[in-house]
Enzyme design. Sequence first.
Site, PDB file in Angstrom:
ATOM      1  N   HIS A   1      11.939  79.402 -62.944  1.00 43.03           N
ATOM      2  CA  HIS A   1      12.604  79.526 -64.246  1.00 43.03           C
ATOM      3  C   HIS A   1      11.558  79.508 -65.371  1.00 43.03           C
ATOM      4  O   HIS A   1      11.641  80.276 -66.328  1.00 43.03           O
ATOM      5  CB  HIS A   1      13.585  78.374 -64.470  1.00 43.03           C
ATOM      6  CG  HIS A   1      14.837  78.439 -63.639  1.00 43.03           C
ATOM      7  ND1 HIS A   1      15.652  79.546 -63.617  1.00 43.03           N
ATOM      8  CD2 HIS A   1      15.433  77.522 -62.824  1.00 43.03           C
ATOM      9  CE1 HIS A   1      16.698  79.317 -62.810  1.00 43.03           C
ATOM     10  NE2 HIS A   1      16.572  78.099 -62.320  1.00 43.03           N
TER      11      HIS A   1
ATOM     12  N   HIS B   1      11.180  76.180 -57.405  1.00 40.22           N
ATOM     13  CA  HIS B   1      12.377  76.798 -57.985  1.00 40.22           C
ATOM     14  C   HIS B   1      12.363  76.678 -59.518  1.00 40.22           C
ATOM     15  O   HIS B   1      12.492  77.672 -60.238  1.00 40.22           O
ATOM     16  CB  HIS B   1      13.622  76.124 -57.406  1.00 40.22           C
ATOM     17  CG  HIS B   1      14.909  76.613 -57.991  1.00 40.22           C
ATOM     18  ND1 HIS B   1      15.705  77.534 -57.354  1.00 40.22           N
ATOM     19  CD2 HIS B   1      15.528  76.330 -59.164  1.00 40.22           C
ATOM     20  CE1 HIS B   1      16.756  77.792 -58.118  1.00 40.22           C
ATOM     21  NE2 HIS B   1      16.676  77.066 -59.223  1.00 40.22           N
ATOM     22  N   GLU B   2      12.180  75.452 -59.997  1.00 40.41           N
ATOM     23  CA  GLU B   2      12.205  75.243 -61.446  1.00 40.41           C
ATOM     24  C   GLU B   2      11.023  75.938 -62.112  1.00 40.41           C
ATOM     25  O   GLU B   2      11.128  76.440 -63.236  1.00 40.41           O
ATOM     26  CB  GLU B   2      12.219  73.746 -61.778  1.00 40.41           C
ATOM     27  CG  GLU B   2      13.427  72.985 -61.216  1.00 40.41           C
ATOM     28  CD  GLU B   2      14.769  73.594 -61.598  1.00 40.41           C
ATOM     29  OE1 GLU B   2      14.856  74.291 -62.619  1.00 40.41           O
ATOM     30  OE2 GLU B   2      15.743  73.375 -60.845  1.00 40.41           O
TER      31      GLU B   2
ATOM     32  N   HIS C   1       9.872  82.738 -65.628  1.00 40.30           N
ATOM     33  CA  HIS C   1      10.792  83.711 -66.221  1.00 40.30           C
ATOM     34  C   HIS C   1      10.681  83.634 -67.751  1.00 40.30           C
ATOM     35  O   HIS C   1      10.720  84.650 -68.441  1.00 40.30           O
ATOM     36  CB  HIS C   1      12.212  83.387 -65.757  1.00 40.30           C
ATOM     37  CG  HIS C   1      13.208  84.502 -65.922  1.00 40.30           C
ATOM     38  ND1 HIS C   1      14.531  84.348 -65.601  1.00 40.30           N
ATOM     39  CD2 HIS C   1      13.094  85.764 -66.380  1.00 40.30           C
ATOM     40  CE1 HIS C   1      15.179  85.478 -65.851  1.00 40.30           C
ATOM     41  NE2 HIS C   1      14.330  86.359 -66.328  1.00 40.30           N
TER      42      HIS C   1
HETATM   43 ZN   LIG Z   1      17.839  77.206 -60.929  1.00 40.90          ZN
END
Ligand SMILES: [Zn+2]
Length: 732
Positions: free
Chosen positions: A512, A508-509, A515
């Site tokens: 980011h 998940h991290e 991104h």
């Molecule tokens: Zn998050």
Amino acid sequence: MMPTAPRRTAIFGLMLVTLVGCSSKPSKPDQPMSSATKASNPLLGAWTGPWGGVPPFGRFKVSDLKPALETAMAENLAEIDRIANPAPATFDNTIAEMDRSGHELDRVASIYGVYTSTMNDAEVQAVESEMEPKLAAFNDRIIQNSRLFARIDAVYAHRSEPDLTPEQRRLLWLRYTRFVRTGAKLDNAAKAKLSELNQRLASLYTKFRQNVLEEEGTQMILLEREEDLAGLPAPLREAAASAATSRGKTGQWAILNTRSSVDPFLTWSTRRDLREKVWRMFTMRGDNGDAHDNNQIITEILKLRAQRAKLIGYKTHAHWQLEDTMAKTPERAMELMEAVWKPAVARVREEVADMQAIADREKAHIKIAPWDYHFYAEKVRKAKYDLDENDIKPYLQLEKMREAMFWVAGELFGLRFLPISDGSIPTYHPDVRVWEVTNAQGRHVGLWFFDPYARPGKNSGAWMNEYRPQSRLEGEIPVIVSNNANFVKGKPGEPILISWDDARTLFHEFGHALHGLNSSVTYPSLAGTAVARDYVEFPSQLLERWLATRPVLDRFALHYQTGQPIPAKLVEKIERTQTFNQGFITVEYLASALVDMKLHLAGETPIDPRAFERETLAALGMPAELVMRHRTPHFGHIFAGDGYSAGYYSYLWSDTLSTDAYEAFAEASGPYDHAVATRLRDHVFSVGNTVDPADGYRAFRGRDPGIGALMRRRGFPVPAAGAGTSKKATAQ
Ligand SMILES: [Zn+2]
């Protein structure tokens, strides 16, 4: 369920756009230090080293932070004064120039952010306490600078001129809207009133937070006898014993008033009477009618927020908050929540029936109550799926999972990660490691810092941090990002084994981080993760899905002793439990999100929080067997600041996008489909905030998102077309 939002440093652009001014009496501008002082502060000046410079970790002292921030703020105010000159305003000399300014503050604030989140000892805390109000006042001074806003307004009046690029038009709209949203258009009397409201709100938020902290920090259930521990596994007993010892109750066991202490107790304790006691303590935080009761504070916060929204020209606080989100209006967010609510409640009824059946078989002679939910859910899980967390862990080695993430980034986006271990890139702690990231053409795109271990002074949880956003405004500036976690450091040479949930959080991290790393924009304030609150979790939630893909498990989920890949049978069990307990997870979350939105849609009607919560939940048909994940009197997301107020729905909104997006891969050749991955990079991961998120999503998917994928993922029946974030909901 609740992913940690990326923790952003107080970058100028972000502070400007996300904070509401908090002080009507800004302190006198600090004078820039003399050039001699400036030269002696290693935090000031351009970063040196390769790739546009790197943070000067290891070359400064904590005592350099405060003077560096003060100098950088003063410099930035001087820059803003120069921008707010009498010459005719143009996009370039006003809007673009704002993105060219504030770099000194960006750099210092970035390092300040790293220290307050990962190296937060007493010395850093003292700097933080002193500087936070000053940073807020600084922000106010820029927002309320009427000469600056007059120029933004003048450029905005000519926004349809054909010589602006779509990215420039977007930047102009965002700058203008955010100034207006925070009161730039008001007359002086209204500005003063706004600042007064903001100041009062700021102190109410602090009081709210302190009340919850106080009850979480001091309240506990003390267990005095061995039989009070019935059912608790050894590690929980040890944790409870040391919690008691550290509070002067040696020889006893303490269940603290925090989720990490309460949830395991509710899951394992066979003492129903104690489960109820612990549950009551936890759900009553901030609601005990004593000095730390938050109900009156909430009433006042809601009243002031409603007044503020009206003052700035919005119907309610919710309308104000949602304007610059993807949902755009409270009605659209409500539509999605209501579409998911009923099927989720129906699933809770099934889950409760499964639990009641077990309780009846065991002749427990009870009716399932909220303090029974975790306990019986665990029994249902064992009976239905025969899955034990301890069977999975030996296959999940931290470093192998990191390699797996790198491999996925290579397959999807062509990125390569090369470790930099020669010490040429300084770090702030010996545990921190750095990788250089290059793209498919072998070109440098940025640096990835990894800070995986827990230590005193580091925030709990996991998050992504951006030290420097990508941009092309003043030459190619490569991105610098970090991922942070709190794994317990193992013995040297021994692999660290992590849980399935922890592995998912890592991915998940890393989503980011990707991104940020894939960003390809001109203006730094639009780069990477600087997107709407209900869109930012979409790329990260999406990336979680690659953990469970076959190539990742076969190549990287290897037994730490035998090196054998995780058995297919175990993977099937993991897959089968994906929809387990989703009724509970969805309803406890949605109940909070719905109450949040309804509280902030109520306008200036005086609110009694207890009655409002009770009546709203009754009207919704809240099942009696569970409570809101965050009851109103301790709902920090919405009352410890403006943050997620009228915005707790964002997690569901983003999940609608991520589940729908993942199905695009399934509809093609699978999770590694090259064409879909390319579209994902071109329209989602690389565009930052240069396009409206709904347009970006449509360009990626070829259509608007629907909620079918979300419902399938949670194991709920899929409604007929037309619900949720369907065409209707996202129409512009
Ligand atoms: Zn998050």
